[in-house]
Design a protein around this motif. Structure first.
Motif, PDB file in Angstrom:
ATOM      1  N   ILE B 190     114.565  21.466  68.886  1.00  0.00           N
ATOM      2  CA  ILE B 190     115.643  21.873  70.126  1.00  0.00           C
ATOM      3  C   ILE B 190     115.438  21.032  71.273  1.00  0.00           C
ATOM      4  CG2 ILE B 190     115.589  23.461  72.021  1.00  0.00           C
ATOM      5  CD1 ILE B 190     114.471  25.828  69.913  1.00  0.00           C
ATOM      6  N   ALA B 192     113.988  17.276  70.699  1.00  0.00           N
ATOM      7  CA  ALA B 192     114.982  16.434  70.347  1.00  0.00           C
ATOM      8  C   ALA B 192     116.390  17.023  70.386  1.00  0.00           C
ATOM      9  CB  ALA B 192     114.557  15.793  69.026  1.00  0.00           C
ATOM     10  N   SER B 193     117.078  17.131  70.205  1.00  0.00           N
ATOM     11  CA  SER B 193     118.901  17.642  71.008  1.00  0.00           C
ATOM     12  C   SER B 193     118.156  17.485  72.117  1.00  0.00           C
ATOM     13  CB  SER B 193     119.331  18.524  69.788  1.00  0.00           C
ATOM     14  OG  SER B 193     118.886  20.051  70.925  1.00  0.00           O
ATOM     15  N   ARG B 198     111.461  10.507  70.155  1.00  0.00           N
ATOM     16  CA  ARG B 198     110.246  10.136  69.843  1.00  0.00           C
ATOM     17  C   ARG B 198     108.818   9.544  70.029  1.00  0.00           C
ATOM     18  NH1 ARG B 198     110.991   6.502  63.372  1.00  0.00           N
ATOM     19  NH2 ARG B 198     112.896   7.062  63.617  1.00  0.00           N
ATOM     20  N   PRO B 287     116.814  13.992  61.664  1.00  0.00           N
ATOM     21  CA  PRO B 287     118.145  14.678  62.762  1.00  0.00           C
ATOM     22  C   PRO B 287     117.032  15.766  62.961  1.00  0.00           C
ATOM     23  CG  PRO B 287     118.485  13.917  60.729  1.00  0.00           C
ATOM     24  CD  PRO B 287     116.932  14.211  59.874  1.00  0.00           C
ATOM     25  N   PRO B 288     117.431  16.107  64.375  1.00  0.00           N
ATOM     26  CA  PRO B 288     116.951  17.410  65.380  1.00  0.00           C
ATOM     27  C   PRO B 288     117.705  18.490  64.312  1.00  0.00           C
ATOM     28  CG  PRO B 288     117.958  15.641  66.954  1.00  0.00           C
ATOM     29  CD  PRO B 288     117.590  15.161  65.701  1.00  0.00           C
ATOM     30  N   VAL B 289     119.484  18.247  63.954  1.00  0.00           N
ATOM     31  CA  VAL B 289     119.971  19.929  63.658  1.00  0.00           C
ATOM     32  C   VAL B 289     119.363  20.930  62.179  1.00  0.00           C
ATOM     33  CG1 VAL B 289     121.411  18.240  62.849  1.00  0.00           C
ATOM     34  CG2 VAL B 289     121.937  20.845  63.004  1.00  0.00           C
ATOM     35  N   ILE B 292     115.896  22.254  63.387  1.00  0.00           N
ATOM     36  CA  ILE B 292     116.285  23.379  64.041  1.00  0.00           C
ATOM     37  C   ILE B 292     116.672  24.361  62.596  1.00  0.00           C
ATOM     38  CG2 ILE B 292     118.349  24.683  65.160  1.00  0.00           C
ATOM     39  CD1 ILE B 292     117.997  21.717  67.025  1.00  0.00           C
ATOM     40  N   ARG B 293     117.814  23.521  62.093  1.00  0.00           N
ATOM     41  CA  ARG B 293     118.260  24.305  61.111  1.00  0.00           C
ATOM     42  C   ARG B 293     117.489  25.498  60.197  1.00  0.00           C
ATOM     43  NH1 ARG B 293     124.440  22.367  58.799  1.00  0.00           N
ATOM     44  NH2 ARG B 293     125.528  23.238  60.856  1.00  0.00           N
TER      45      ARG B 293
END
Ligand code: ADP
Ligand code: MG
Lengths: 226, 772
Positions: B190, B192-193, B198, B287-289, B292-293
């Protein structure tokens, strides 16, 4: 001026047999201040598209331009800066930081940018969103609707070029949903905020300036309403 | 305060369990490094001290003039000079010049030569002054280039040890970070998004590590210093130092230099930084997503485990899949448990083996043979200063000494033997033995007369004939097990035992004790300083050989490899005929098994007793050697056990954490399972099977590793030894492995219950919400 442009955006998950083309050559542009609804059946690639635009995923091929700049051509560091300055993301499940209070959650992107958050703007925005009296609460002490308000507040706070919302009302009751959409429309009008909203709710879609329908990773319909 | 500091602080406070675990881990890591470094420093300083006590100067230069001593004194590399003159026994004036150097000297020998050898001396070919460098003291004081090189060597050997500890430390810290960050992976996503770079994410974890280190490192250093002190103190009190390094207890100094503590702190801090950095980078790279996922925990393939599925039904299937869902974590746990298993097993075998080897070399060494533990001499009637050939012993004297020593409680044997010249034809020895003797140039056999105790002792209680049958001139032919390979062994077996023999016995006498009827042969080479001549006199001896046997207990004479054994009373009969020089007044003293069980106390008692006796001295004390060996074995065992415990503890820590965080990470999932109707019992069953599979797989892995490892040790280190040397015996210690399985399993179960206990308090829906 177009604030967003995608070129042949493609995302493929998995390999061989398991290959899923979540997004298949999507190209479109969004002018500044437009409020766009993205609709489509579940699994059609809406979230994938939004994540690619928000710089939180990597496309398999194709490009995303925000303010004329190629998003994925940037270094990782600049990509992070891009996320904190140019994009506001709103998720279905709010994604607040549970250990920070509301105020810290809202100002976090600004803090990360090394800037001092503008207190008056925070209070104004919080008042508009109806959470001014909960600034010191922890996310777990808020209702779902309140949490979503906080996450909208967080997204709006740094005044991003693009606001991306992934089913922002998907987890809320109809009264809260209506209020949240009102808030989004209000900020679209007031701050000329460009928005992309994924939604299943036809009413919400009809309130937008434009509707893009996606199926199997492709745009099948793109209508400007007003 | 930057936002990363702020977030780090919040994480620490909000995740108390993890923070405490991370602090404990860092503390343990610092503790290990501190202990080994401080022990090193303390032993080093003790050695330095001991060397100073022995001789407090760096060098002594012999016989130089006072002016030359002044030249030395004026050198910038010389700190102190002591010039002593004295008169030698031959009346000359001589001098000793003792020197202490300054720490920055390069090479003391070169300096002395450079200062004291003038060009004229060189031209005249005069030799440089003689000097002695106290290199040991220089080494321990780190003075001069040689000492520094030495230190590097010692330290690099030590470094192997330190390295193991440091790697263990790294392992602990890394696991702690991995575990505590894994739980927050989604939050990092989160962040990161929201635009955290980094660097910023890494910095949050770094700050966390630094803040926790502020508590953990001083604690670790304090605890480490305390523990080192306890270890050092207990080692000193065992006198191991005294026995092996000849260092007096008074020289022992406990030293905990600041540099070493700082080194421990810095190492730990670096590990913390690296772990934090590594963990941060791992998250930041995705990748942040994805984070999160929660697709970070990728499950690409799920194999069915038929065994667990059959055994535990759906619960077993779930458990087996859980175990496999994170390969890395699974491998870390299994590897660390296996490592501690394998080390335990191998160390146990190694301890046994070193024990055997020490015993073997003890046995094969003539002087430390357990054939006897002490060699005592009784020299009454002014015999004390006489040579063995001049001593006048009566039979009564010999018996007296025997009684005196027997009162010590030891088994005693008079060292009384006759050298018997054997007529090959008369003695019905097998012709091959005769040939062998001829080829070796021997023509004699030893005849030994033993008392009953000793007779039974050398055959380990299984004599070929009872002692009573020896009386009246009966003998046993005995080959010594240790030397049987220089005899054709089977010939002894074939040998007919019913023959009688006669021979001549010989003894040495001086001219003045020679009797007219002696059939004497002069042996010139025995003449001593004063020119006295020695004679070899002989007498008749007759006997019957009634049995043959192989000596079972200990080695014996290297001279012959074969001996005749008779009984004590016969000896006294023969001795009556000619009592002079048959008796040496020498006694072997042997401890019995009960005495050997508490050998240190027995040794003290025997020595105390003997020191109270007039005319008796113990001049060979093999028990000291035995005690030292035992102490060494004990120290080695303690050290090995300490290392095993250490690694086991690390394995346990890892296991407990992996299991409990595994459960906590899956809170939502477990809550869903419960929502679907899984009972608490099923849930417990599922996690118990998970713990069980860690233990069982590790145990199997251990057995698979140990067998080849034992083979490797045998082929690499053990073969190529002399024949008869003990083999590294490794037997699959199924029982031992099962024994260690228990704590591992219990720890897992305890962790399971501890982590599950929180679940009862919250409702399922709360549990599911808690994650969002
Ligand atoms: N990390 C992933 N790995 C594999 N497939 C994925 C992943 N994320 C999404 N997908 C697949 O991509 C397709 C599009 O997903 P998504 O963009 O989430 O759809 P939507 O938001 O329209 O419901 C779906 O078929 C989904 O299964
Ligand atoms: Mg979606």
């Amino acid at each position: 001026m177009d604030i967003l442009r995608t070129e042949d955006l493609t995302k493929v998950y998995g390999k061989g047999e398991n290959e899923v083309r979540a997004l298949d050559g999507v190209s479109f542009t969004v002018p500044e201040g437009q409020m766009t609804a993205i609709i489509g059946p579940s699994g059609s690639g809406k979230s994938t598209l939004l994540h690619l635009i928000g710089g939180v995923d990597k496309p398999t091929s194709g490009k995303v331009f925000v303010n004329g700049e190629d998003v994925y051509k940037q270094s990782d560091k600049n990509l992070a800066v891009f996320r904190r300055r140019h994009v506001g993301l709103i998720y279905q499940f709010y994604n607040l930081i549970p250990i920070l209070n509301v105020k810290d959650n809202i100002t976090l992107p600004t803090l990360m940018d090394g800037r001092k958050p503008d207190e008056t703007r925070l209070v104004q925005l919080a008042e508009k969103l109806g959470i001014a009296d909960r600034l010191n609460a922890l996310p777990s002490q808020l209702s779902g609707g309140q949490q979503q308000r906080v996450s909208i507040c967080r997204a709006l706070f740094s005044n991003p070029s693009l606001l991306l919302a992934d089913e922002p009302t998907g987890n809320l009751d109809s009264k809260n949903s209506r209020e949240i959409i009102e808030l989004l429309r209000m900020s679209n009008k007031e701050f000329r905020q460009t928005m992309l909203i994924i939604t299943h709710d036809e009413d919400i879609a009809l309130q937008c300036d434009r509707i893009i329908a996606i199926e199997d990773g492709r745009i099948i319909r793109d209508e400007v309403m007003k | 305060m930057s936002f990363s500091q702020k977030l780090a602080g919040k994480y620490i406070v909000s995740q108390k369990r993890h923070s405490v675990f991370t602090i404990l881990s860092i503390t343990a890591a610092v503790l290990f490094i501190t202990v080994i470094l401080i022990l090193f420093a303390s032993f080093w300083d003790t050695m330095k001290n001991a060397n100073r006590e022995r001789f407090p100067w760096h060098a002594t230069i012999y016989n130089i003039s006072a002016e030359e001593a002044e030249i030395l004194r004026s050198s910038e590399f010389v700190a102190e000079v002591e010039y002593i003159t004295f008169q030698s026994t031959s009346g000359e004036m001589q001098s000793d010049t003792n020197v202490l150097f300054t720490p920055d000297i390069h090479d003391p020998a070169t300096l002395i030569r450079n200062l004291l050898c003038t060009p004229e001396m060189e031209m005249n070919g005069e030799p440089p002054p003689a000097f002695l460098i106290n290199q040991q003291l220089l080494d321990f004081e780190l003075i001069g280039i040689k000492a520094k090189a030495n230190f590097v060597t010692v330290f690099s050997v030590l470094y192997i040890f330190i390295f193991i500890f440091i790697i263990c430390a790294r392992f602990i810290i890394d696991t702690a970070f991995e575990i505590s960050s894994k739980e927050r992976e989604m939050q990092f996503g989160i962040l990161a998004s929201l635009g955290a770079s980094r660097k910023q994410i890494v910095r949050i974890i770094l700050w966390e590590g630094i803040i926790l280190s502020l508590v953990a490192i001083p604690t670790g250093i304090l605890l480490g210093t305390g523990i080192s002190y306890i270890i050092f103190d207990s080692v000193i009190s065992t006198d191991i130092l005294l026995s092996f390094l000849e260092v007096e207890r008074t020289a022992a100094v406990f030293s905990a230099p600041f540099v070493y503590m700082a080194a421990a702190a810095v190492t730990a801090l670096i590990w913390v930084m690296l772990s934090a950095y590594g963990t941060g980078m791992r998250f930041a790279k995705k990748p942040p997503v994805e984070v999160i996922r929660r697709s970070g925990e990728k499950i690409d393939k799920v194999k069915k485990s038929r065994i667990l599925g059959k055994l535990g039904g759906i619960v077993g299937t779930l458990a087996s899949r859980n175990v496999r869902r994170n390969k890395k974590r699974f491998v870390i746990t299994v590897v660390s448990i296996t490592l501690s298993f394998a080390l335990t097993v191998i160390m146990t075998s190694v301890i046994d083996y070193t024990d055997d080897v020490v015993k073997y070399y003890q046995d094969s060494d003539e002087y430390i043979s357990p054939r006897y533990h002490y060699l005592a001499e009784y020299r009454p009637n002014g015999n004390a200063d006489k040579s063995i050939f001049d001593m006048k012993f009566t039979l009564e004297d010999m018996k007296k000494g025997y009684e005196l020593l027997e009162a010590s409680g030891c088994m005693v044997q008079m060292n009384s033997f006759l050298s018997c010249r054997v007529d090959n034809n008369d003695l019905a020895l097998h012709s091959e033995i005769a040939d062998y003797y001829e080829a070796q140039g021997f023509a004699e056999l030893d005849i030994k007369y033993y008392n009953e105790d000793y007779y039974n002792y050398i055959f380990s209680g299984e004599p070929p004939v009872p002692y009573s049958e020896l009386r009246g001139g009966n003998y046993v032919v005995c080959n010594n097990s240790e030397y049987s390979d220089c005899l054709p062994g089977e010939c002894v077996v074939d040998y007919k035992t019913d023959g009688s023999f006669s021979g001549t016995f010989t003894r040495y006498v001086t001219e003045d004790t020679l009797r007219p009827d002696d059939d004497a042969e002069l042996i010139e080479h025995f003449s001593d300083e004063t020119g006295r001549k020695f004679y070899w006199v002989s007498g008749e001896i007759k006997g019957n050989i009634v049995a043959n046997g192989t000596r079972l207990n200990g080695g014996s004479d290297a001279y012959t490899g074969i001996e005749l054994i008779g009984c004590e009373e016969d000896f006294f009969d023969i001795a009556k005929e000619d009592s002079r020089n048959l008796c040496y007044g020498e006694y072997y003293m042997i401890l019995n098994e009960a005495q050997l069980r508490d050998v240190e106390r027995t040794d003290r008692a025997v020595n105390e007793y003997v020191s109270g006796l007039e005319d008796v001295v113990i001049w060979m004390d093999n028990v000291d050697m035995l005690i030292n060996t035992q102490r060494f074995n004990r120290a080695f065992t303690v050290l090995s056990v300490a290392i095993i415990i250490l690694i086991t503890v690390i394995a346990l820590i890892n296991e407990v954490n992996i299991i409990s965080t595994g459960i906590l990470n899956r809170r939502r999932e477990i809550a869903s399972l419960r929502a679907l109707g899984m009972t608490k019992g099923q849930l417990t069953g599922m996690t118990l099977i998970e713990c069980g599979s860690y233990s069982v797989i590790s145990a199997i892995a251990t057995l698979l590793i140990c067998e080849p490892l034992a083979l490797f040790i045998n082929t690499k280190f053990v073969t190529g030894q002399e024949a008869g040397a003990p083999q590294f015996s490794y037997s699959t210690p199924v029982f031992a492995v099962l024994l260690i399985l228990i704590p591992i399993f219990v720890a897992g179960v305890a962790a399971t219950f501890a982590s599950l206990s929180g679940f009862g308090k919250n409702s399922i829906s709360e549990e599911m919400r808690a994650i969002e």
